[in-house]
Design a protein around this motif. Structure first.
Motif, PDB file in Angstrom:
ATOM      1  N   SER A   1      11.300   6.971  -6.629  1.00  0.00           N
ATOM      2  CA  SER A   1      10.813   7.065  -5.295  1.00  0.00           C
ATOM      3  C   SER A   1       9.650   5.853  -4.954  1.00  0.00           C
ATOM      4  N   GLY A   2       9.255   5.280  -5.863  1.00  0.00           N
ATOM      5  CA  GLY A   2       8.304   4.348  -5.937  1.00  0.00           C
ATOM      6  C   GLY A   2       9.042   2.923  -5.773  1.00  0.00           C
TER       7      GLY A   2
ATOM      8  N   VAL B   1       8.765  -7.616   0.331  1.00  0.00           N
ATOM      9  CA  VAL B   1       7.418  -7.213   0.322  1.00  0.00           C
ATOM     10  C   VAL B   1       6.611  -8.252  -0.582  1.00  0.00           C
ATOM     11  N   PRO B   2       5.452  -8.506   0.074  1.00  0.00           N
ATOM     12  CA  PRO B   2       4.608  -9.611  -0.496  1.00  0.00           C
ATOM     13  C   PRO B   2       4.019  -9.046  -1.661  1.00  0.00           C
ATOM     14  N   SER B   3       3.621 -10.009  -2.741  1.00  0.00           N
ATOM     15  CA  SER B   3       3.173  -9.554  -3.959  1.00  0.00           C
ATOM     16  C   SER B   3       1.653  -9.613  -3.837  1.00  0.00           C
ATOM     17  N   ALA B   4       0.741  -8.930  -4.482  1.00  0.00           N
ATOM     18  CA  ALA B   4      -0.734  -9.062  -4.336  1.00  0.00           C
ATOM     19  C   ALA B   4      -1.319 -10.440  -4.316  1.00  0.00           C
ATOM     20  N   LEU B   5      -0.924 -11.391  -5.286  1.00  0.00           N
ATOM     21  CA  LEU B   5      -1.140 -12.821  -5.275  1.00  0.00           C
ATOM     22  C   LEU B   5      -1.008 -13.445  -3.969  1.00  0.00           C
TER      23      LEU B   5
ATOM     24  N   ASP C   1      -2.470   0.438 -12.009  1.00  0.00           N
ATOM     25  CA  ASP C   1      -1.744   1.582 -11.804  1.00  0.00           C
ATOM     26  C   ASP C   1      -0.197   1.287 -11.606  1.00  0.00           C
ATOM     27  N   GLU C   2      -0.017   0.385 -10.708  1.00  0.00           N
ATOM     28  CA  GLU C   2       1.477  -0.268 -10.513  1.00  0.00           C
ATOM     29  C   GLU C   2       2.381   0.556 -10.044  1.00  0.00           C
ATOM     30  N   GLY C   3       2.038   2.074  -9.600  1.00  0.00           N
ATOM     31  CA  GLY C   3       2.729   3.066  -9.179  1.00  0.00           C
ATOM     32  C   GLY C   3       3.524   3.812 -10.307  1.00  0.00           C
TER      33      GLY C   3
ATOM     34  N   ALA D   1       0.985  -1.180  -0.023  1.00  0.00           N
ATOM     35  CA  ALA D   1      -0.116   0.077   0.009  1.00  0.00           C
ATOM     36  C   ALA D   1       0.821   1.421   0.069  1.00  0.00           C
ATOM     37  N   MET D   2       2.049   1.184   0.703  1.00  0.00           N
ATOM     38  CA  MET D   2       3.024   2.314   0.928  1.00  0.00           C
ATOM     39  C   MET D   2       3.918   2.356  -0.620  1.00  0.00           C
TER      40      MET D   2
END
Length: 232
Positions: free
Chosen positions: A182-183, A76-80, A134-136, A68-69
């Motif tokens: 930055s992302g 960092v766990p992925s969405a799936l 969006d994927e940032g 989310a950040m």
């Protein structure tokens, strides 16, 4: 035996904490709350219930808040992974709690059911994920005039899909490049005509998003981005 007050207060605390974490996440729906709710239902002792419940809340926070950040990295766990890896780890935590309460048999059916359901959802979402979100990348162009220019897919269902936009404004290419950096996006070997920046997440399976930048004028840059499913 717990009285009604003891039985309710810690369950309410866990439910509220899990709900707050879930609200702060970006794309989980309510699935991440399932292990917490199941534990609230089956736990008996408030001491074991609260300790195991807080571990489950912490586990959920790890799986949803870094993404989310828009934090990058293999930690960092992925969405799936929320749908298949999170239930597996949560099932182990709950099994330990049930073992402490000497009620392990109660988890024989619903713990595997939770894991199977999560894996089924993950497979379905992976098959249906024909277009990146969006994927940032869109947010990286904040402050510029952004025009979406459509999407494209290769052969096969949901294969090699990408989105494209053009960002216009003062120092557009520099702004987008800095926004991606930055992302958590880092530079990769450039293509023949385009600069390329990628970001990886995923504890077990790599989820890599790549953005290709091509300045078209001093005040305009074209950005094409996609999920690189061949990442290792």
């Amino acid at each position: 035996m717990e009285n009604l007050g003891e039985s309710l207060w810690w369950r309410a605390v866990l439910l509220a904490a899990g709900f707050i974490v879930n609200v702060l996440s970006v794309d989980t729906g309510l699935f991440g709350l399932v292990p917490i709710v199941l534990w609230i239902i089956v736990a008996c002792s408030w001491r074991t219930g609260l300790v195991v419940g807080l571990l489950l809340v912490t586990l959920l926070a790890w799986f949803v808040l870094p993404r989310a950040m828009e934090l990058p990295g293999r930690w960092v766990p992925s969405a799936l992974e929320l749908y298949w890896l999170h239930p597996m780890i949560a099932a182990i935590v709950i099994a330990v709690g049930l073992l402490v309460e000497r009620r392990l048999l109660i988890g024989v059916l619903w713990l595997p059911a939770m894991i199977v359901a999560g894996m089924a959802i993950a497979v379905f979402l992976d098959i249906e994920a024909s277009m990146p979100g969006d994927e940032g990348v869109v947010s990286a162009a904040s402050g510029l005039e952004v025009a979406e220019e459509g999407s494209r897919c290769g052969s096969g269902h949901g294969a090699n899909c990408a989105r494209e936009l053009t960002a216009t404004g003062d120092r557009a290419a520099e702004v987008v490049r800095a926004g991606l950096a930055s992302g958590g996006f880092t530079s990769r070997p450039p293509l023949a005509t385009d600069e390329r920046m990628c970001r990886q997440t995923g504890l077990v399976l790599v989820h890599e998003v790549c953005a290709e930048l091509r300045p078209t004028s001093p005040t305009s840059v074209r950005v094409l981005w996609y999920v690189n499913r061949s990442a290792a």
